[in-house]
Design an enzyme around this catalytic site. Sequence first.
Site, PDB file in Angstrom:
ATOM      1  N   GLU A  30     -31.778   5.927 -14.141  1.00 52.65           N
ATOM      2  CA  GLU A  30     -30.557   6.606 -14.581  1.00 52.65           C
ATOM      3  C   GLU A  30     -30.489   6.611 -16.109  1.00 52.65           C
ATOM      4  OE1 GLU A  30     -28.208   8.407 -12.931  1.00 52.65           O
ATOM      5  OE2 GLU A  30     -27.759   8.784 -15.035  1.00 52.65           O
ATOM      6  N   CYS A  64     -27.585  -2.100 -21.825  1.00 53.07           N
ATOM      7  CA  CYS A  64     -28.917  -1.527 -21.603  1.00 53.07           C
ATOM      8  C   CYS A  64     -29.908  -1.794 -22.738  1.00 53.07           C
ATOM      9  CB  CYS A  64     -28.805  -0.031 -21.353  1.00 53.07           C
ATOM     10  SG  CYS A  64     -28.002   0.324 -19.788  1.00 53.07           S
TER      11      CYS A  64
HETATM   12  P1  NAD Z   1     -22.856  -3.449 -13.223  1.00 50.50           P
HETATM   13  O1  NAD Z   1     -22.946  -4.885 -13.504  1.00 50.50           O
HETATM   14  O2  NAD Z   1     -21.694  -2.662 -13.760  1.00 50.50           O
HETATM   15  O3  NAD Z   1     -22.855  -3.192 -11.644  1.00 50.50           O
HETATM   16  C1  NAD Z   1     -23.736  -3.815 -10.758  1.00 50.50           C
HETATM   17  C2  NAD Z   1     -22.979  -4.084  -9.465  1.00 50.50           C
HETATM   18  O4  NAD Z   1     -23.900  -4.521  -8.485  1.00 50.50           O
HETATM   19  C3  NAD Z   1     -21.919  -5.164  -9.581  1.00 50.50           C
HETATM   20  O5  NAD Z   1     -20.659  -4.633  -9.219  1.00 50.50           O
HETATM   21  C4  NAD Z   1     -22.383  -6.251  -8.618  1.00 50.50           C
HETATM   22  O6  NAD Z   1     -21.309  -6.917  -7.977  1.00 50.50           O
HETATM   23  C5  NAD Z   1     -23.208  -5.444  -7.643  1.00 50.50           C
HETATM   24  N1  NAD Z   1     -24.198  -6.210  -6.884  1.00 50.50           N
HETATM   25  C6  NAD Z   1     -25.079  -7.138  -7.345  1.00 50.50           C
HETATM   26  N2  NAD Z   1     -25.825  -7.617  -6.320  1.00 50.50           N
HETATM   27  C7  NAD Z   1     -25.416  -6.959  -5.206  1.00 50.50           C
HETATM   28  C8  NAD Z   1     -25.816  -7.013  -3.855  1.00 50.50           C
HETATM   29  N3  NAD Z   1     -26.806  -7.811  -3.430  1.00 50.50           N
HETATM   30  N4  NAD Z   1     -25.191  -6.211  -2.977  1.00 50.50           N
HETATM   31  C9  NAD Z   1     -24.190  -5.373  -3.389  1.00 50.50           C
HETATM   32  N5  NAD Z   1     -23.775  -5.291  -4.658  1.00 50.50           N
HETATM   33  C10 NAD Z   1     -24.382  -6.075  -5.550  1.00 50.50           C
HETATM   34  O7  NAD Z   1     -24.226  -2.801 -13.680  1.00 50.50           O
HETATM   35  P2  NAD Z   1     -24.502  -1.337 -14.267  1.00 50.50           P
HETATM   36  O8  NAD Z   1     -24.135  -1.298 -15.693  1.00 50.50           O
HETATM   37  O9  NAD Z   1     -23.931  -0.334 -13.331  1.00 50.50           O
HETATM   38  O10 NAD Z   1     -26.099  -1.301 -14.195  1.00 50.50           O
HETATM   39  C11 NAD Z   1     -26.780  -1.239 -12.958  1.00 50.50           C
HETATM   40  C12 NAD Z   1     -28.237  -0.906 -13.222  1.00 50.50           C
HETATM   41  O11 NAD Z   1     -28.323   0.390 -13.832  1.00 50.50           O
HETATM   42  C13 NAD Z   1     -28.930  -1.869 -14.201  1.00 50.50           C
HETATM   43  O12 NAD Z   1     -30.266  -2.010 -13.826  1.00 50.50           O
HETATM   44  C14 NAD Z   1     -28.830  -1.138 -15.526  1.00 50.50           C
HETATM   45  O13 NAD Z   1     -29.869  -1.499 -16.414  1.00 50.50           O
HETATM   46  C15 NAD Z   1     -28.991   0.308 -15.089  1.00 50.50           C
HETATM   47  N6  NAD Z   1     -28.385   1.269 -16.001  1.00 50.50           N
HETATM   48  C16 NAD Z   1     -27.166   1.019 -16.554  1.00 50.50           C
HETATM   49  C17 NAD Z   1     -26.596   1.959 -17.401  1.00 50.50           C
HETATM   50  C18 NAD Z   1     -25.257   1.692 -18.052  1.00 50.50           C
HETATM   51  O14 NAD Z   1     -24.929   2.396 -19.006  1.00 50.50           O
HETATM   52  N7  NAD Z   1     -24.484   0.733 -17.585  1.00 50.50           N
HETATM   53  C19 NAD Z   1     -27.272   3.165 -17.677  1.00 50.50           C
HETATM   54  C20 NAD Z   1     -28.497   3.390 -17.072  1.00 50.50           C
HETATM   55  C21 NAD Z   1     -29.048   2.437 -16.239  1.00 50.50           C
END
Ligand code: NAD
Length: 435
Positions: free
Chosen positions: A149, A261
Amino acid sequence: MRLGVIGTGYVGLVTGACFADAGHAVLCADKDALKIQKLREGAIPIYEPGLEEIVERATKNGRLTFTTSNIEVATQCEIIFFAVGTPSQTDGSADLSFLKMAVEEVATALKQPAIFVMKSTVPVGTYHKVCEWISAKTKQKFEVVGNPEFLKEGSAVVDFQKPDRVIVGTKSDAAFEKISELYAPFVRQGNPILKMDPTSAEISKYASNAFLATRISFMNEISHLCERTGGDVEFVRQGMTTDTRIGKHFLYAGAGYGGSCFPKDVKALMHTGRENSVPLRIVTATEDANAFQKRVLFSKMSKHFGGDAALKGKRIAVLGIAFKPMTDDIREAPAIVLIEALLNAGASVSAFDPVAQSNAQKVFGEKVRWSDSFLECVQDADAMALVTEWNEFRNPEFEKLKAAMRAPVVFDGRNLYSPKKMRDLGFTYYGIGRN
Ligand code: NAD
């Protein structure tokens, strides 16, 4: 076709909501029961412009539903997006334990063939690991697809709905067709859906983030040269970015990059380089330069007041805590590093952020005096530091600001203000790389 999303954070909720808004039935799961309860009650657990409307629309028409059970997703969905966190471990590598737990839980409960789509940012080799984790838990047919993403917090909905490109890392033509179909409504202007091998998809995500972080660190280094030699980094930036080969984005000198990130992905890429005996010297320098840059505002303050010890008892107002505007995310934010350094030096800190304040309060509690407005924050301050370029900080009423402060000293960590104007108004002004 019902879609599943595991992990309903910044990426997962946007993904689920946007697919639901495009007409799919989507079941979003998260192990955080409070988050799911809030979402079921119609509240959005994060701040992201435009998200509330589409979540509300999609929940009202029944397309978007929420659960705390990954098993429910496993039994009801054929295509399952994994958007759980992959945070940094102490050695810099990405922690895949959340992903492993989620993948294994889904695989164990699978009752039909499924496509496991990796939306989380995952290092090289994860595709093979995920295949092994699934094979060990189920006899059902499955495909694993890398679909990194690229959305930006603060404009996540628009970025998701109008992606510059969609990457689909897969060996399977059938899986590629299915994922392409899902994204078709978002690429009607012709932006590409790129099919590639899973390893290239994994590297593409890290290479993109590391490259953007490098542009920022590069400009921050140029700002030091400007300060030493009497140049102005804002002129230099304009001199560079008018060259179409260079482009305009991610070349602003400032107080360092933060967020969920860039810092973690740069560290994870360095770790991958070490693991594979490939020295990634530029990436390492980017990380190094950023660690230095996050301390630059504190160093400038220390110098202004005559050393760290002289900061003891001084009241410093910190404006903006989120790592960037239009988000409540404070992960790795430069303001956190600054506040910690100020508190360690014995300064008393007042702070204000229009959106991220409640998250910052969880970190600093009573150690910081929290304010409800810009002017309240700077009241009786010996200096103020602007760390996040929120729109409402761009044009404060400077006379009122000056009158409220004990001493009119401004450290502008985002070069929002004109040095000349500030000096004409009687402020002592420090920007980043400005003459
Ligand atoms: P986040 O911490 O906001 O959300 C992750 C969610 O996953 C949390 O709500 C957590 O409770 C849940 N979770 C963890 N383990 C779980 C499980 N076993 N079952 C169900 N839910 C579970 O994270 P995010 O910022 O959304 O990032 C997620 C991924 O996307 C990461 O790898 C990040 O590097 C990538 N990413 C993030 C962004 C950004 O801007 N935030 C952009 C691109 C990619």
